[in-house]
Scaffold this active site. Structure first.
Site, PDB file in Angstrom:
ATOM      1  N   LYS A 187       1.049  -1.077   0.306  1.00 47.03           N
ATOM      2  CA  LYS A 187       0.240   0.560  -0.260  1.00 47.03           C
ATOM      3  C   LYS A 187       1.132   1.676  -0.421  1.00 47.03           C
ATOM      4  CE  LYS A 187      -1.755   2.855   3.088  1.00 47.03           C
ATOM      5  NZ  LYS A 187      -1.883   4.042   2.240  1.00 47.03           N
ATOM      6  N   GLY A 240       6.904   4.626   8.631  1.00 48.50           N
ATOM      7  CA  GLY A 240       6.535   5.988   9.144  1.00 48.50           C
ATOM      8  C   GLY A 240       6.536   6.324  10.291  1.00 48.50           C
ATOM      9  N   SER A 241       5.077   6.781  10.714  1.00 49.56           N
ATOM     10  CA  SER A 241       5.523   7.225  12.053  1.00 49.56           C
ATOM     11  C   SER A 241       5.724   6.182  13.213  1.00 49.56           C
ATOM     12  CB  SER A 241       4.343   8.360  12.319  1.00 49.56           C
ATOM     13  OG  SER A 241       2.998   8.265  12.257  1.00 49.56           O
ATOM     14  N   THR A 242       6.097   6.861  13.976  1.00 49.61           N
ATOM     15  CA  THR A 242       6.225   5.741  15.556  1.00 49.61           C
ATOM     16  C   THR A 242       4.928   5.295  15.378  1.00 49.61           C
ATOM     17  OG1 THR A 242       8.304   7.269  15.776  1.00 49.61           O
ATOM     18  CG2 THR A 242       7.881   6.028  17.183  1.00 49.61           C
ATOM     19  N   GLY A 245       3.223   3.214  13.366  1.00 49.08           N
ATOM     20  CA  GLY A 245       4.101   1.749  13.783  1.00 49.08           C
ATOM     21  C   GLY A 245       3.665   1.096  14.995  1.00 49.08           C
ATOM     22  N   GLU A 262      10.131   0.834  10.451  1.00 48.00           N
ATOM     23  CA  GLU A 262      11.007   1.954   9.979  1.00 48.00           C
ATOM     24  C   GLU A 262      11.082   2.994  10.124  1.00 48.00           C
ATOM     25  OE1 GLU A 262      13.495   5.036   9.148  1.00 48.00           O
ATOM     26  OE2 GLU A 262      13.081   4.216   7.230  1.00 48.00           O
ATOM     27  N   CYS A 296      13.354  10.403   7.242  1.00 50.07           N
ATOM     28  CA  CYS A 296      13.217  10.051   8.610  1.00 50.07           C
ATOM     29  C   CYS A 296      15.080  10.667   9.195  1.00 50.07           C
ATOM     30  CB  CYS A 296      12.731   8.460   8.478  1.00 50.07           C
ATOM     31  SG  CYS A 296      13.561   7.324   7.672  1.00 50.07           S
ATOM     32  N   GLU A 396      10.200  14.921  15.734  1.00 48.17           N
ATOM     33  CA  GLU A 396       9.866  14.924  14.585  1.00 48.17           C
ATOM     34  C   GLU A 396       9.333  15.938  13.445  1.00 48.17           C
ATOM     35  OE1 GLU A 396       9.229  10.838  11.752  1.00 48.17           O
ATOM     36  OE2 GLU A 396      11.230  11.801  11.180  1.00 48.17           O
TER      37      GLU A 396
HETATM   38  P1  TAP Z   1       1.906   7.405   9.122  1.00 44.60           P
HETATM   39  O1  TAP Z   1       0.426   7.691   9.469  1.00 44.60           O
HETATM   40  O2  TAP Z   1       2.510   7.003   9.770  1.00 44.60           O
HETATM   41  O3  TAP Z   1       1.559   6.979   7.100  1.00 44.60           O
HETATM   42  C1  TAP Z   1       2.899   6.216   6.604  1.00 44.60           C
HETATM   43  C2  TAP Z   1       1.500   4.801   5.923  1.00 44.60           C
HETATM   44  O4  TAP Z   1       1.380   4.265   7.218  1.00 44.60           O
HETATM   45  C3  TAP Z   1       0.865   5.642   4.754  1.00 44.60           C
HETATM   46  O5  TAP Z   1       0.459   5.075   3.836  1.00 44.60           O
HETATM   47  C4  TAP Z   1      -0.382   5.900   6.138  1.00 44.60           C
HETATM   48  O6  TAP Z   1      -1.446   5.537   4.423  1.00 44.60           O
HETATM   49  C5  TAP Z   1      -0.346   4.386   6.966  1.00 44.60           C
HETATM   50  N1  TAP Z   1      -0.825   4.423   8.175  1.00 44.60           N
HETATM   51  C6  TAP Z   1      -1.797   5.385   8.589  1.00 44.60           C
HETATM   52  N2  TAP Z   1      -2.842   4.427   9.573  1.00 44.60           N
HETATM   53  C7  TAP Z   1      -2.554   3.418   9.648  1.00 44.60           C
HETATM   54  C8  TAP Z   1      -2.963   2.264   9.903  1.00 44.60           C
HETATM   55  N3  TAP Z   1      -4.032   2.226  11.138  1.00 44.60           N
HETATM   56  N4  TAP Z   1      -2.600   0.612   9.509  1.00 44.60           N
HETATM   57  C9  TAP Z   1      -1.762   0.347   8.911  1.00 44.60           C
HETATM   58  N5  TAP Z   1      -1.193   1.670   7.880  1.00 44.60           N
HETATM   59  C10 TAP Z   1      -1.363   3.113   7.927  1.00 44.60           C
HETATM   60  O7  TAP Z   1       2.679   8.721   8.705  1.00 44.60           O
HETATM   61  P2  TAP Z   1       1.442  10.504   8.088  1.00 44.60           P
HETATM   62  O8  TAP Z   1       0.476  10.884   9.311  1.00 44.60           O
HETATM   63  O9  TAP Z   1       1.314  10.211   6.362  1.00 44.60           O
HETATM   64  O10 TAP Z   1       3.187  11.226   8.722  1.00 44.60           O
HETATM   65  C11 TAP Z   1       2.979  12.038  10.449  1.00 44.60           C
HETATM   66  C12 TAP Z   1       4.121  12.472  10.822  1.00 44.60           C
HETATM   67  O11 TAP Z   1       4.808  10.786  10.255  1.00 44.60           O
HETATM   68  C13 TAP Z   1       5.334  12.829   9.904  1.00 44.60           C
HETATM   69  O12 TAP Z   1       5.046  14.453  10.412  1.00 44.60           O
HETATM   70  C14 TAP Z   1       6.852  11.866  10.298  1.00 44.60           C
HETATM   71  O13 TAP Z   1       7.294  13.158  11.391  1.00 44.60           O
HETATM   72  C15 TAP Z   1       6.689  10.803   9.888  1.00 44.60           C
HETATM   73  N6  TAP Z   1       6.920  10.122   9.804  1.00 44.60           N
HETATM   74  C16 TAP Z   1       7.442   9.503   9.093  1.00 44.60           C
HETATM   75  C17 TAP Z   1       8.034   8.670   8.005  1.00 44.60           C
HETATM   76  C18 TAP Z   1       9.516   7.630   8.107  1.00 44.60           C
HETATM   77  S1  TAP Z   1       9.667   7.815   6.600  1.00 44.60           S
HETATM   78  N7  TAP Z   1       9.451   7.600   8.994  1.00 44.60           N
HETATM   79  C19 TAP Z   1       7.912   9.148   6.892  1.00 44.60           C
HETATM   80  C20 TAP Z   1       6.737   9.828   7.009  1.00 44.60           C
HETATM   81  C21 TAP Z   1       5.938   9.988   7.718  1.00 44.60           C
HETATM   82  P3  TAP Z   1      -2.557   6.873   4.523  1.00 44.60           P
HETATM   83  O14 TAP Z   1      -1.397   7.338   3.438  1.00 44.60           O
HETATM   84  O15 TAP Z   1      -3.429   6.592   4.242  1.00 44.60           O
HETATM   85  O16 TAP Z   1      -1.849   8.150   5.437  1.00 44.60           O
END
Ligand code: TAP
Length: 502
Positions: A187, A240-242, A245, A262, A296, A396
């Protein structure tokens, strides 16, 4: 503008894919629902992409399960050959992929061309070469017995990826999984699905059989959550986000999935008084401002020795101010927009957080006006914090936003470096060999860069500790993550077991 006009304006030669990719075919979601994908430069709609629901994911998992027996038993060299072919196709379509990635994410075209696309091809190529070089062991056991191990694929793997490097993350996640013989349901992030759908198209062209890879764009709370829960999926790999995770770990408990995470980071980037200052200044700008700080591993905490702090900032602040913000599709642009408006607002909210805790905004801290005011832009922002415990030094921000802290001796530098819950990337700039290696030993992090920052290579392990997650991408470690060990015992002398002799 309709889709073909958008395609032409963006300089794309081929149609933009906007359907799910299941069992080797592009299909609409069973519900018929779609999600708009926006151009972060001006928030216009690029296209509407099919939105996978649970029923679509069931179809994707079933297709992957059907493909698994044949794919996992294909000679490893043959799986490798298909990945090498994919790498060649990525290079043949480099400009197309670069433009699509920049259109969808806001990465400056220059970066997409010289970093995202070559790194993606390089990662598929590395694991293509790895496929038939990853092997089990023989173990020296008792006389008369042979014991060896098989490294077997895990099965159907679910992969959930974010929006900051969508193209590159297809390769980080899919290349080792495929080389090891797994089938995939991935996804992409809901806001950046376009380049991964293009990769699915190239995978089919390379000859990767139907069902081996399935792409299911959709909502994290629905599609992502269901992948983590699905009983037909044996492993879930997440970036993605902690916070998300942790949700994935809970959701995966039902069938005790193997989990790889990660997650976020708050990288300390330490500059000692004996560093080559100019190298540290340039390297620190790269550490935080590349990809608009949406990484990240970004060096988001700039930790300066108090003796050189002023001299450093005297050059670092003007350097940040000189970065050319603009439309990512322009060749001259050095920094594009953030990837969504919602994220831009989240990043800007930290400027107020900094002020409330006595932080000093040295530059930036706002969205630019004029021609860029309709997009998701944020000016390069440098904030001097009062304490390493302040929120802007702990949380972050994930934007072009760096928090400056100062220290007076090595002990204080180490206290600051290890003073968050994260442990992903870290860097230090020094000419003292002893200091360099003692810090590399003692920093709580998955990666340490000495006199450089943010180096990545498909052969070098990538991942974190603490709240930054567990498991490693890249290299042999990634192959271990995507396989499980089977131990096989052989009674080579045909001995009759001595037990229960009658
Ligand atoms: P996340 O919510 O962690 O999104 C990453 C992925 O997880 C996306 O594909 C997201 O789908 C999916 N996701 C969301 N909720 C989920 C769930 N309950 N079960 C399984 N998958 C799920 O990140 P975000 O909200 O886009 O960003 C928020 C913050 O996370 C950022 O500001 C940043 O601090 C951090 N972040 C960290 C990284 C890395 S590389 N470590 C990358 C992105 C963001 P959707 O696309 O539909 O939300």
């Amino acid at each position: 503008m309709d889709l073909s006009d958008i395609q032409k304006t963006a300089g794309l030669r081929t149609p933009i894919r906007n359907q799910l990719f299941i069992d080797g075919k592009f299909v609409d979601a069973l519900s018929g629902e779609t999600l708009a994908t926006l151009n972060p430069h001006d928030n216009s709609v690029i296209t509407h992409v099919a939105m996978a629901g649970k029923a679509d994911i069931d179809l994707a998992v079933a297709a992957a399960q059907r493909a698994f027996p044949k794919w996992s038993r294909l000679p490893a060299a043959e799986r490798g050959r298909l990945l090498l072919k994919l790498a060649d196709l990525i290079e043949a379509n480099a400009e197309e992929l670069a433009r699509l990635e920049s259109l969808d994410t806001g990465h400056p075209l220059k970066d997409s061309r010289f970093l995202d696309v070559p790194r993606t091809a390089g990662c598929y190529r590395y694991f293509g070469g790895m496929a038939d070089k990853f092997q089990g062991e023989t173990i020296p056991v008792e006389a008369g017995f042979l014991n060896y191990t098989l490294r077997e694929p895990v099965g159907v793997v679910g992969q959930v990826v974010p929006w900051n490097f969508p193209l590159m993350f297809t390769s980080w996640k899919m290349a080792p999984a495929l080389a090891a013989g797994n089938c995939i349901v991935m996804k992409p992030a809901e806001i950046t699905p376009l380049s991964s759908l293009k990769i699915a198209e190239l995978m089919a062209e390379a000859g990767i059989p139907p069902g081996v890879v399935n792409l299911v764009p959709g909502l994290g709370s629905v599609a992502g959550q269901y992948i983590a829960e699905h009983p037909g999926i044996a492993k879930v790999a997440f970036t993605g986000s902690t916070a998300t995770g942790k949700r994935i770990v809970q959701a995966s408990a039902g069938n005790l999935k193997k989990v790889q995470l990660e997650l976020g980071g708050k990288g300390p980037n330490i500059v000692f008084e004996d560093a080559n200052l100019q190298a540290a200044i340039n390297g620190s700008a790269w550490a935080i401002f590349h990809n608009q700080g949406q990484a990240c591993i970004a060096g988001s905490r700039l930790v300066l020795h108090e003796k050189i702090a002023d001299a450093f900032l005297d050059k670092f602040v003007p350097l940040a101010q000189s970065i050319r913000l603009g439309n990512p599709m322009d060749d001259a642009t050095e920094m594009g927009p953030l990837t969504s408006l919602q994220h831009r607002d989240r990043v800007l909210s930290y400027v107020e957080v900094a002020r409330q805790q006595g932080g000093e905004i040295l530059t930036g801290g706002k969205a630019p006006g004029g021609a860029l005011s309709g997009g998701c832009y944020v000016e390069p922002t440098i904030v001097r914090a009062k304490s390493f415990k302040d929120r802007v030094a702990q949380e972050e921000v994930f934007g072009p936003f760096v928090t400056v802290l100062t220290f007076k001796d090595d002990a204080e530098a180490m206290q600051i470096a290890n003073g968050t819950d994260y442990g992903l990337g870290s860097g230090l700039w020094t000419s003292n060999v002893h200091r360099a290696h003692s810090f590399a030993r003692d920093i709580y992090a998955g990666m340490v860069w000495i006199n450089c920052y943010k180096r990545v290579n498909p052969g070098s392990p990538f991942g974190g500790v603490g709240q930054s997650g567990y498991g490693r991408e890249m290299g042999f470690d990634a192959m271990r993550e995507y396989t499980q060990v089977k131990s096989v015992w052989v009674n080579i002398d045909a001995q009759i077991p001595p037990h229960y002799k009658r």
